[in-house]
Write an enzyme that holds these catalytic residues in place. Structure first.
Site, PDB file in Angstrom:
ATOM      1  N   ARG A 202      64.780 -38.729 -32.408  1.00  0.00           N
ATOM      2  CA  ARG A 202      63.568 -38.803 -31.600  1.00  0.00           C
ATOM      3  C   ARG A 202      63.255 -40.266 -31.320  1.00  0.00           C
ATOM      4  O   ARG A 202      63.348 -41.116 -32.197  1.00  0.00           O
ATOM      5  CB  ARG A 202      62.384 -38.151 -32.311  1.00  0.00           C
ATOM      6  CG  ARG A 202      62.594 -36.679 -32.583  1.00  0.00           C
ATOM      7  CD  ARG A 202      61.319 -36.026 -33.042  1.00  0.00           C
ATOM      8  NE  ARG A 202      61.540 -34.641 -33.441  1.00  0.00           N
ATOM      9  CZ  ARG A 202      60.591 -33.733 -33.568  1.00  0.00           C
ATOM     10  NH1 ARG A 202      59.348 -34.059 -33.321  1.00  0.00           N
ATOM     11  NH2 ARG A 202      60.863 -32.508 -33.936  1.00  0.00           N
ATOM     12  N   TYR A 239      60.688 -35.684 -21.655  1.00  0.00           N
ATOM     13  CA  TYR A 239      59.481 -35.383 -20.890  1.00  0.00           C
ATOM     14  C   TYR A 239      58.469 -36.516 -21.054  1.00  0.00           C
ATOM     15  O   TYR A 239      58.497 -37.261 -22.031  1.00  0.00           O
ATOM     16  CB  TYR A 239      58.871 -34.035 -21.277  1.00  0.00           C
ATOM     17  CG  TYR A 239      58.481 -33.848 -22.715  1.00  0.00           C
ATOM     18  CD1 TYR A 239      57.235 -34.249 -23.187  1.00  0.00           C
ATOM     19  CD2 TYR A 239      59.337 -33.203 -23.614  1.00  0.00           C
ATOM     20  CE1 TYR A 239      56.851 -34.041 -24.494  1.00  0.00           C
ATOM     21  CE2 TYR A 239      58.966 -32.983 -24.930  1.00  0.00           C
ATOM     22  CZ  TYR A 239      57.723 -33.405 -25.367  1.00  0.00           C
ATOM     23  OH  TYR A 239      57.352 -33.195 -26.661  1.00  0.00           O
TER      24      TYR A 239
END
Length: 693
Positions: A202, A239
């Site tokens: 991440r 996103y």
């Protein structure tokens, strides 16, 4: 357009004047959401966080309509702290080729709240601010950092900290995440976590940085886009958040490629080299983008799972969020389900709850949330399945409807109020059943009459209107959370059985409803939720429709119509239609009416048993079949200027109607669609009322 308020005012079994003392273990998104919900009920909340800062780092989160609606009803508007809408979804093969590109703007109109994307830290900070600021509803919550809870006595509500200090509370909430220590005090032992087979890198990247490179710039050319690159057993999700200024990345892959040994921590530092190696066969443009990552901010997590716990509560302790149902991140619902848990807790623990009732209330919270949270958990697992032959192995459309089309505040309040009714053995149901009361009503008068009918169609909240159905067998046919309803009022005159006199009635109708029988077959129609009538015509039974007696005052002017419903001077419903234009008058005596309510009417018949409170002599669904009307229309006018407003009143001013008025006053009215006034003569033909099963 008119929007109703949200005051309930319903009598409760709770009658304690003191706020509860609540201890929440963990100050993450779930713990802070619970603090906001319980503070809003007037309780005294303390959060114990083992870390030194009670802050959040890491990825962005999805605020799908189900979670977004809860936040907004708490007064939190995500767009004010960096959230941006989710307006498009792009699927790519690992090579970069676009598989599908979906515009979400039209589908998103189905839901009463937006689908947004927000940075986790921004959401966490706003929840913390809302929970702890002195200004606001209720008592400001307190957060105690560096406070590790090591023991809980579930009977007394006593928590013991690592430093030996102890605190006793009425309620203890375990919101301490995937590695929860609170589970063992509910479950009796520490449940085993196991790897899902996947891990995730991440990281975040500045949109400015991506746009500064002409090779990667096309990936962020459009705002509000979710993009996923799919490989056979790995994927990259991108996103935006922070008003589209930051791109969030989740790079899911087989965990043996990043957590190869048992000594590897669940969460650890990652490297750009490692990410590029794991995704070496992916789109070169994507890999160029990954190479821009600040390695110090790159983390890798093993995605853990856990078997379903048999219970989330014991005594005064309840688990919440990942402590109760840890999520894999494939659908971004971990935070959302924790927020829903908090909403349910706040509902079942209103101000006035007796401390002695806490264990039973927590079991009710579990009953409300258990099936849904685990269903979403399973959907998330399925969404994470590897593609086979370049195609997903699950159709997620049913998941989307189930997930997005839910409002936990409406759902919990509906279950909670019915639970409250069931706890009072002397409770006498009146009319209509969904409001807690019901009674029989008279048969229709099919004699000749003249009529004046006003009808206002409006958009409303499906999740709230569902709470006004008498049983779970009634539902809307569409999963959309925005639905259509109507107020239809008719004044009848020249009725022979009333000596040429007449009366007025006003009904609330929900359109697009179906009733599912026990054999799974269904019948569709328009549901009549409430029928107000200013004639106490007790000699007949109006086809199973629950009748509510009140004063209905109608004022008709050439260009306007007004209806006021009241009880002994206390007004609770206003319908105003202005700027009426047009006429349906035809030479030669009018036109046969094109019936504006031609669908069958669904109702529920409930007659209480004499001398047996809480029991019924009749309790079943009915349908009133519609025949071709023989009404003749003399004039029809339409308007684009109309309003509807309900006023809740209270049990002192509306002792016979507050149970209805308070529920209707909570009904969100989003938009007036149309309004019309029709006058004429004749009979509105209906076939006999029938039991549905």
């Amino acid at each position: 357009m008119s929007t109703n308020g949200t005051n309930s005012g319903r009598p409760s079994t709770a009658d304690c004047n003191h706020p509860l003392k609540v201890v929440i273990v963990g100050a993450g998104i779930g713990g802070l959401s619970a603090a906001v919900a319980l503070r809003g009920q007037g309780h005294q909340v303390e959060l114990y966080e083992q870390s030194a800062s009670a802050s959040e780092v890491g990825a962005a989160v999805h605020l799908a309509p189900n979670a977004n609606g809860v936040l907004r009803r708490w007064g939190l508007l995500p767009e004010t702290f960096g959230a941006n809408d989710s307006r498009a979804f792009v699927e790519r093969r690992q090579t970069g080729e676009i598989v599908s590109e979906v515009d979400l703007t039209i589908p998103n109109k189905m839901w009463q709240y937006p689908w947004q994307l927000v940075h986790r830290a921004a959401l966490h900070n706003r929840l913390k601010e809302t929970a702890t600021k002195e200004a606001g509803r209720g008592i400001a919550a307190r957060i105690k950092t560096g406070s590790k809870v090591v023991e809980v006595d579930t009977d007394s509500g006593t928590v013991i900290l690592e430093n030996g200090a102890s605190v006793t509370a009425d309620v203890v909430i375990g919101a301490d995440g995937v590695y929860s220590r609170m589970r063992k005090f509910v479950y009796g032992k520490t449940p085993r976590l196991f790897g899902s087979g996947k891990a995730a890198f991440r990281f975040l990247l500045s949109r400015t940085l991506i746009r500064g490179d002409p090779v990667t710039a096309p990936l962020v050319e459009k705002d509000n886009v979710i993009t996923i690159w799919y490989g056979a057993d790995r994927r990259v999700v991108m996103y935006p958040c922070n008003h589209n200024e930051t791109l969030n990345f989740v790079c899911i892959h087989p965990d043996n490629e990043s957590h190869a040994t048992q000594s590897d921590a669940w969460s650890k530092q990652g490297s750009v080299e490692q990410v590029l190696k794991v995704f070496r066969d992916f789109d070169p443009v994507l890999k160029r983008l990954i190479s821009k990552v600040d390695e110090s901010e790159l983390k890798v997590w093993q995605l853990l799972d856990m078997e379903k716990l048999p219970s989330w509560t014991k005594g005064r302790l309840a688990l919440l969020g990942d402590a109760a149902h840890p999520f894999t991140p494939h659908q971004g619902q971990g935070a959302a389900q924790a927020i829903e848990d908090a909403a349910a807790l706040g509902t079942v623990l209103p101000r006035g709850t007796q401390p002695s009732d806490i264990p039973e209330r927590l079991k009710l919270y579990e009953k409300i949330r258990y099936e849904r949270a685990h269903m979403i958990q399973e959907y998330s697992r399925q969404a994470g399945r590897d593609w086979v032959n370049g195609k997903p192995q699950i159709d997620m459309s049913s998941y989307t409807s189930y997930n997005f089309g839910h409002d936990e505040i409406d759902n919990s309040e509906n279950i909670f109020r019915r639970w409250q009714w069931s706890k009072n053995p002397n409770y006498r149901y009146k009319m209509p059943l969904p409001f807690g009361q019901t009674a029989p009503a008279p048969l229709p008068d099919n004699s000749r009459y003249t009529f004046l009918t006003a009808c206002v169609d409006f958009k409303a909240s499906r999740t709230y209107l569902e709470t006004l159905f008498p049983t779970d067998s009634f539902k809307f046919t569409s999963p959309a959370t925005v639905c259509t309803a109507s107020i239809r009022a008719t004044t009848l005159t020249n009725i022979s059985r009333l000596g040429g006199g007449g009366y007025s009635r006003c009904g609330l109708y929900f359109h697009g409803v179906e009733y599912t029988r026990k054999d799974e077959s269904s019948i569709a129609g328009t549901y009549l939720a409430a029928l107000f009538k200013d004639l106490a015509d007790t000699g007949t039974d109006e086809l199973g429709v629950s009748k509510i007696h009140c004063q209905l005052d109608v004022t008709r002017q050439p260009e306007s119509y007004r209806l006021i419903a009241s009880w002994r001077g206390v007004q609770f419903l206003h319908v105003n239609i202005g700027d009426l234009e047009g006429s349906g008058t035809k030479a030669g005596g009018g036109a046969i009416r094109n019936n504006e309510n031609s669908s069958d009417i669904l109702t529920h018949r409930y007659i209480p048993a004499v001398g047996q409170p809480g029991k019924a002599d009749a309790d079943y669904a009915c349908v009133i079949r519609r025949a071709k009307p023989s009404e003749v229309v003399d004039s029809m006018q339409e308007s684009v200027n109309s309003t509807i407003a309900f006023e809740a009143g209270d049990w002192g001013t509306l002792p016979t109607l507050h149970h209805v008025a308070s529920s209707l006053a909570k009904m969100p009215i989003y938009e007036i669609v149309s309004a019309r006034v029709t006058e004429g003569s004749g009979t509105e033909e209906t076939l006999a009322c029938q039991r549905i099963e």
